[in-house]
Scaffold this motif. Structure first.
Motif, mmCIF file in Angstrom:
data_model
loop_
_atom_site.group_PDB
_atom_site.id
_atom_site.type_symbol
_atom_site.label_atom_id
_atom_site.label_comp_id
_atom_site.label_asym_id
_atom_site.label_seq_id
_atom_site.Cartn_x
_atom_site.Cartn_y
_atom_site.Cartn_z
ATOM 1 N N PRO A 42 0.279 -0.759 -0.195
ATOM 2 C CA PRO A 42 0.139 -0.100 0.114
ATOM 3 C C PRO A 42 0.901 1.596 -0.007
ATOM 4 O O PRO A 42 1.885 1.181 0.363
ATOM 5 N N GLU A 43 0.493 2.428 -0.078
ATOM 6 C CA GLU A 43 0.777 3.374 0.214
ATOM 7 C C GLU A 43 1.848 3.683 0.782
ATOM 8 O O GLU A 43 3.259 4.534 0.908
ATOM 9 N N LYS A 44 1.028 3.811 2.478
ATOM 10 C CA LYS A 44 1.885 4.061 3.575
ATOM 11 C C LYS A 44 1.976 2.400 4.311
ATOM 12 O O LYS A 44 1.002 1.529 4.403
ATOM 13 N N PHE A 45 2.373 1.592 4.507
ATOM 14 C CA PHE A 45 3.238 0.602 4.641
ATOM 15 C C PHE A 45 3.952 0.955 5.795
ATOM 16 O O PHE A 45 4.888 1.575 6.127
ATOM 17 N N SER A 46 3.768 -1.218 6.599
ATOM 18 C CA SER A 46 4.862 -0.787 7.424
ATOM 19 C C SER A 46 5.292 -1.978 6.957
ATOM 20 O O SER A 46 4.941 -3.079 5.872
ATOM 21 N N ALA A 47 6.617 -2.684 7.540
ATOM 22 C CA ALA A 47 7.660 -3.610 7.081
ATOM 23 C C ALA A 47 8.464 -4.478 8.196
ATOM 24 O O ALA A 47 8.932 -3.565 9.450
ATOM 25 N N ILE A 48 8.448 -5.265 8.112
ATOM 26 C CA ILE A 48 9.547 -5.764 9.456
ATOM 27 C C ILE A 48 10.429 -7.236 8.053
ATOM 28 O O ILE A 48 10.420 -7.386 7.601
ATOM 29 N N ASP A 49 11.483 -7.051 8.787
ATOM 30 C CA ASP A 49 12.875 -8.207 8.691
ATOM 31 C C ASP A 49 13.560 -8.757 9.779
ATOM 32 O O ASP A 49 13.159 -8.747 10.140
ATOM 33 N N VAL A 50 12.737 -10.129 8.407
ATOM 34 C CA VAL A 50 12.599 -11.375 9.585
ATOM 35 C C VAL A 50 14.791 -12.316 9.525
ATOM 36 O O VAL A 50 15.066 -12.349 8.441
ATOM 37 N N SER A 71 11.110 -2.191 11.289
ATOM 38 C CA SER A 71 11.880 -3.209 12.121
ATOM 39 C C SER A 71 12.520 -4.562 12.139
ATOM 40 O O SER A 71 12.216 -4.593 10.326
ATOM 41 N N GLY A 72 13.084 -4.952 12.488
ATOM 42 C CA GLY A 72 14.104 -6.179 12.073
ATOM 43 C C GLY A 72 13.899 -7.558 12.883
ATOM 44 O O GLY A 72 13.553 -6.712 15.195
ATOM 45 N N VAL A 73 14.181 -8.239 12.975
ATOM 46 C CA VAL A 73 14.240 -8.979 14.936
ATOM 47 C C VAL A 73 15.414 -10.644 13.993
ATOM 48 O O VAL A 73 15.502 -10.974 12.984
ATOM 49 N N ASP A 74 15.746 -10.747 15.400
ATOM 50 C CA ASP A 74 16.606 -11.788 14.857
ATOM 51 C C ASP A 74 17.338 -12.386 16.150
ATOM 52 O O ASP A 74 17.268 -11.931 17.555
ATOM 53 N N GLY A 75 17.742 -13.700 16.100
ATOM 54 C CA GLY A 75 17.902 -14.676 17.036
ATOM 55 C C GLY A 75 19.328 -14.396 18.178
ATOM 56 O O GLY A 75 19.523 -14.996 19.315
ATOM 57 N N SER A 76 19.963 -13.651 16.953
ATOM 58 C CA SER A 76 21.058 -13.522 17.684
ATOM 59 C C SER A 76 21.099 -11.818 18.060
ATOM 60 O O SER A 76 21.431 -10.824 17.336
ATOM 61 N N GLU A 77 21.559 -12.110 19.690
ATOM 62 C CA GLU A 77 21.726 -10.812 20.614
ATOM 63 C C GLU A 77 23.113 -9.685 19.849
ATOM 64 O O GLU A 77 22.778 -8.795 19.823
ATOM 65 N N GLN A 78 23.690 -11.452 19.007
ATOM 66 C CA GLN A 78 25.625 -10.422 18.893
ATOM 67 C C GLN A 78 24.929 -9.430 17.620
ATOM 68 O O GLN A 78 25.184 -8.179 17.634
ATOM 69 N N ASP A 107 2.421 -4.967 6.954
ATOM 70 C CA ASP A 107 1.971 -4.998 4.845
ATOM 71 C C ASP A 107 2.941 -5.594 4.282
ATOM 72 O O ASP A 107 3.115 -6.275 3.148
ATOM 73 N N LEU A 108 3.717 -5.622 5.372
ATOM 74 C CA LEU A 108 5.182 -6.356 4.299
ATOM 75 C C LEU A 108 6.411 -7.006 5.191
ATOM 76 O O LEU A 108 6.935 -6.426 5.827
ATOM 77 N N ILE A 109 6.697 -8.318 4.653
ATOM 78 C CA ILE A 109 7.920 -9.433 4.879
ATOM 79 C C ILE A 109 9.532 -9.554 3.785
ATOM 80 O O ILE A 109 8.057 -9.877 3.066
ATOM 81 N N LEU A 110 9.992 -9.210 3.871
ATOM 82 C CA LEU A 110 11.191 -9.561 3.496
ATOM 83 C C LEU A 110 12.099 -10.233 4.695
ATOM 84 O O LEU A 110 12.344 -9.871 6.000
ATOM 85 N N SER A 111 13.063 -11.185 3.534
ATOM 86 C CA SER A 111 13.526 -12.267 4.997
ATOM 87 C C SER A 111 14.859 -12.917 3.430
ATOM 88 O O SER A 111 14.059 -13.348 2.459
ATOM 89 N N MET A 112 15.888 -12.030 3.706
ATOM 90 C CA MET A 112 16.614 -12.550 3.064
ATOM 91 C C MET A 112 17.709 -13.790 3.851
ATOM 92 O O MET A 112 18.260 -13.610 4.517
ATOM 93 N N PHE A 114 17.197 -15.733 5.492
ATOM 94 C CA PHE A 114 17.566 -16.436 7.422
ATOM 95 C C PHE A 114 16.258 -17.644 6.804
ATOM 96 O O PHE A 114 16.460 -19.554 7.580
ATOM 97 N N ILE A 115 15.602 -18.114 5.246
ATOM 98 C CA ILE A 115 13.380 -18.981 6.321
ATOM 99 C C ILE A 115 13.967 -20.526 6.663
ATOM 100 O O ILE A 115 13.413 -21.327 7.001
ATOM 101 N N TYR A 116 15.422 -20.928 5.247
ATOM 102 C CA TYR A 116 15.696 -22.328 5.354
ATOM 103 C C TYR A 116 16.439 -22.427 7.376
ATOM 104 O O TYR A 116 16.434 -23.651 6.760
ATOM 105 N N TYR A 117 16.549 -21.861 7.348
ATOM 106 C CA TYR A 117 17.405 -22.598 9.059
ATOM 107 C C TYR A 117 16.336 -22.757 9.972
ATOM 108 O O TYR A 117 16.804 -23.607 10.826
ATOM 109 N N LEU A 118 15.339 -22.699 9.659
ATOM 110 C CA LEU A 118 14.264 -23.346 10.593
ATOM 111 C C LEU A 118 13.672 -24.704 10.643
ATOM 112 O O LEU A 118 14.235 -25.310 9.313
ATOM 113 N N ASP A 119 13.973 -25.556 10.980
ATOM 114 C CA ASP A 119 13.093 -27.097 11.197
ATOM 115 C C ASP A 119 11.873 -26.802 10.179
ATOM 116 O O ASP A 119 11.802 -28.020 9.506
ATOM 117 N N GLU A 120 10.917 -26.249 9.984
ATOM 118 C CA GLU A 120 9.692 -26.499 9.747
ATOM 119 C C GLU A 120 9.473 -25.185 8.981
ATOM 120 O O GLU A 120 8.577 -24.597 9.190
#
Ligand SMILES: C[S@@+](CC[C@H](N)C(=O)[O-])C[C@H]1O[C@@H](n2cnc3c(N)ncnc32)[C@H](O)[C@@H]1O
Length: 205
Positions: A42-50, A71-78, A107-112, A114-120
């Motif tokens: 959408p014209e105005k949107f929120s996004a997250i990088d997973v 915003s961004g989320v990652d499992g690594s504290e470092q 509104d938008l999820i981007l992930s570069m 990452f996804i194949y590190y999950l078990d499922e």
């Protein structure tokens, strides 16, 4: 090589400064991912990088016209510590996936890369569709490790980290089974002996 979790491995990479190499290496594909999905947001949107690493792609999304929150989320504290040191005002979360979820839908999820590190990973597509995205929201994933990209097949052994090795068709079907519409799969930035980044796009009705 002994097996370790991806979060442990990449925490060490952050300590060694190897997050910067990922930023420069992944950036051309992420530019194409953004180009491929931008007409769906959408014209105005929120996004997250997973699986955001040092948060560089979350900051790239924040610079897009119309993006009012990124915003961004990652499992690594470092990694997250590094993101916050580069961008103290940014929204970066330490979150172990698939368990963590954002407080508000996006509104938008981007992930570069990452996804194949999950078990499922295919199950996580359903979580993103049902629990993370706003109606009409879209996802865009970039994967360098997939069955048809033969140069990437040895990575789970060489890195000593479990990875899901799926074909382009399996990833695409997974998005459709999770409920995504208008699913597209394309390969970007190919080179000699490198099939390119597999880009997967889908939209929630
Ligand atoms: C290959 S790096 C990619 C980082 C970033 N997207 C980039 O392109 O520079 C994968 C990232 O996923 C994160 N990660 C792996 N497994 C995770 C999990 N189960 N929960 C949260 N983050 C995870 C790692 O800590 C790492 O930062």
């Amino acid at each position: 090589m002994p097996r370790q979790s991806a979060v442990t491995l990449f925490g060490e990479w952050a300590r060694l400064g190897k997050d910067e190499g990922m930023e420069s290496g992944h950036s051309p594909s992420v530019e194409q991912m953004i180009d491929s999905v931008i007409n769906r947001v959408p014209e105005k949107f929120s996004a997250i990088d997973v699986g955001c690493g040092n948060g560089w792609a979350a900051r790239r999304l924040a610079r897009l016209p119309g993006c009012y929150r990124s915003s961004g989320v990652d499992g690594s504290e470092q990694m997250v510590r590094k993101a916050r040191s580069i961008d103290p005002g940014g929204d970066y979360f330490v979150g172990n996936l698939p368990g963590w979820r954002p407080e508000e839908n996006v509104d938008l999820i981007l992930s570069m890369e990452f996804i194949y590190y999950l078990d499922e990973p295919l199950q996580f597509f359903g979580t993103l569709h049902d629990d993370w995205l706003s109606s009409g929201g879209s996802v865009v994933f970039g994967l360098d490790h997939y069955l048809e990209n033969e140069s990437s097949i040895y990575w789970p052994d060489s890195l000593g980290v479990p990875m899901a090795t799926l074909s382009m068709g399996e990833w695409r079907d997974g998005l459709e089974s999770a409920g995504f519409r208008d699913v597209e799969a394309l390969q970007v930035c190919p080179r000699e002996d490198w099939s390119g980044t597999l880009v997967l796009i889908g939209t929630k009705a």
